[in-house]
Design a protein around this motif. Structure first.
Motif: not given
Length: 510
Positions: A82-84, A86-87, A103, A129-130, A133, A136
């Motif tokens: 999930v994006k949040q 990973i950030e 992840t 996607d995970a 992301f 990057n």
């Protein structure tokens, strides 16, 4: 060329601070986590999974602090796909010289259909996607297919191939619920290695749980199948029946090099010290008959064995206690040992102490040596660990008086000092320890609920040191805190343990 099987190195990924910390009853503060991370670095683990950054601000803070300090081990944070998450993970590990974002998403029918309620396509997309992301923001990305051992193997191959294409350099196939067997796991790893076309671009990792008592066996079976990394914890701690135990895996690979044809980067002489530290700080005891680090692991009680060991060590010992950092001479000092002798022994046991700490421990040592004739290594460890606290001592015990018996109401009178000021109070209780705890609460104005209380002797004699461990829930800060205390008097040890928990709680209150 490439490495021959015999010289290959299996990486050790330690998840004591993440999966281990999820053990029922474990709760570590940031200083304790840092102390464990430093010791894991000394032990030589390749990767330290320092936590799950998105789980809580405390977790984030601990990962971040560890990332700033550790130089030689890679620091990893776990994150859902999930994006949040990973950030948060990327931000937490940012200061580390070597870092990895880890992840995961589940791939088994029961998890995909019942828990995630997603289609298999959607899970595959989320995984890719995970990883993209994460890639990057971080060179090194590990992907875990949660519940891999109950997944469809061909679907698993598809997921693995896709995440490697997306940039994952480590692919982990966890036995999340401890369901697999050594033979089956060997076949799974072999299948993945044979069927995934780009598998040579990533390391294959394994992570086993111990629900059927096979976590170590399954992990070692995977090493035979060519796994590149093993995920494990110190003392095998973790939720439910725990994780695969680091010390058992490492020593099996070392002792049976003829079978596994591999080695690890672990400095095995640090095993025992790491094991003790984790046990102390988490409050989770090591069973006496635990392989490698249990109290009985190198004790030969039976007469026939003793006779054999004295004549020829290798009759019953397949490894030397020194290999894992257990010093064979356990009996050390008496009341006439000087400060120099004590200091020399403490250095041998691996402690670097300041002048003040040494003075203080020498005083305590003399008091102890008066009470018991012989002071053992275990006693010294206890004295030092009692002194080197990972939290400030706000209150200290000046004196303690307890009266209890069969026909009187137990009462405790206690004097505490705080910044040179003395506070005194008394309380009644339904037992001597209860009276002490009530008095401590009256003086400090900190209320707790005792969830767990244990007292045990450190060595075997009658005048042994008693070590008390408590777990206390403090409603005001909504936290469980572990407290410890050591004394030859069990009531005093109990008092010190509860006061230790109160002092830690005060860090959050002030």
């Amino acid at each position: 060329g490439g490495l021959t099987m015999s010289s290959r190195i299996v990486k050790i990924f330690d998840t004591t601070l993440r999966d281990g910390e999820q053990s029922p009853g474990a709760s570590l503060n940031i200083e304790e986590k840092i102390a464990i991370a430093k010791q894991l670095e000394k032990l030589g683990v390749d990767v330290i999974e320092a936590g799950f950054a998105a789980a809580s601000p405390g977790d984030f803070e601990a990962i971040n602090a560890i990332a700033k300090i550790i130089k030689n081990s890679t620091i990893a944070s776990l994150a859902r796909a999930v994006k949040q998450d990973i950030e948060k993970g990327l931000e937490a590990i940012k200061p580390a010289p070597r870092k990895r974002l880890h992840t995961f998403i589940a791939t088994s029918p029961i998890h995909v259909e019942k828990k995630l309620k997603m289609s298999y396509e959607a899970v595959l997309d989320a995984a890719v996607d995970a990883v993209k992301f994460a890639r990057n923001g971080c060179e090194e990305v590990e992907f875990s297919a949660e519940d891999a051992t109950r997944s469809n193997w061909d679907y698993l191959c598809k997921v693995v191939e896709s995440v490697i294409n997306a940039g994952a350099s480590v692919v982990n196939l966890p036995d999340t619920v401890g369901y697999t067997t050594p033979q089956e796991y060997y076949e799974l790893i072999t299948y993945i290695k044979n069927k995934v076309p780009n598998i040579d671009k990533a390391e294959v990792s394994v992570h086993c749980h111990n629900d059927l008592g096979m976590a170590v066996a399954n992990s070692l079976s995977a090493v035979l199948a060519g796994a590149d990394q093993v995920e494990c914890t110190i003392n095998g701690i973790g939720e439910r029946a725990g994780n695969a135990s680091l010390e058992e895996i490492v020593m099996a690979i070392k002792v049976r090099n003829d079978i596994y044809k591999a080695s690890t980067n672990i400095n095995t002489k640090e095993i025992y010290r790491t094991s003790r530290l984790v046990s102390k700080l988490t409050g989770i005891d090591i069973q006496r008959n635990k392989a490698i680090v249990g109290k009985n692991a190198f004790a030969h009680e039976a007469g026939i064995h003793q006779d054999g060991v004295i004549k020829e060590k290798s009759t019953y010992e397949i490894m030397k206690p020194e290999d894992v950092g257990i010093d064979s001479s356990s009996l050390v000092l008496g009341k006439h040992s000087g400060k120099h002798g004590l200091e020399k022994r403490l250095v041998e046991l691996g402690y670097q102490l300041t002048k003040e700490q040494l003075e203080d421990i020498f005083e305590k040592f003399k008091v102890l040596a008066d009470k018991k004739k012989e002071v053992y290594d275990e006693d010294l460890h206890a004295l030092v660990e009692d002194k080197i606290k990972f939290s400030p001592s706000v209150y200290e015990i000046v004196s303690l008086q307890v009266s209890s018996g069969t026909n009187i109401t137990p009462t405790a009178t206690i004097k505490l000092s705080k910044n040179g000021e003395i506070f005194e109070d008394a309380a009644l209780g339904d037992g001597p320890v209860d009276a002490v705890y009530k008095a401590l609460e009256r003086i400090t104005f900190v209320k707790g609920q005792l969830k767990f209380y244990e007292i045990k002797s450190i060595t075997e004699s009658r005048e042994a040191l008693g070590e008390a461990t408590v777990k206390v829930y403090f409603p005001d800060i909504d936290k469980n805190i572990i407290g410890r205390g050591v004394a030859t008097d069990v009531i005093e040890a109990s008092a010190k343990a509860y006061l230790d928990a109160i002092n830690k709680a005060l860090m959050y209150i002030t």
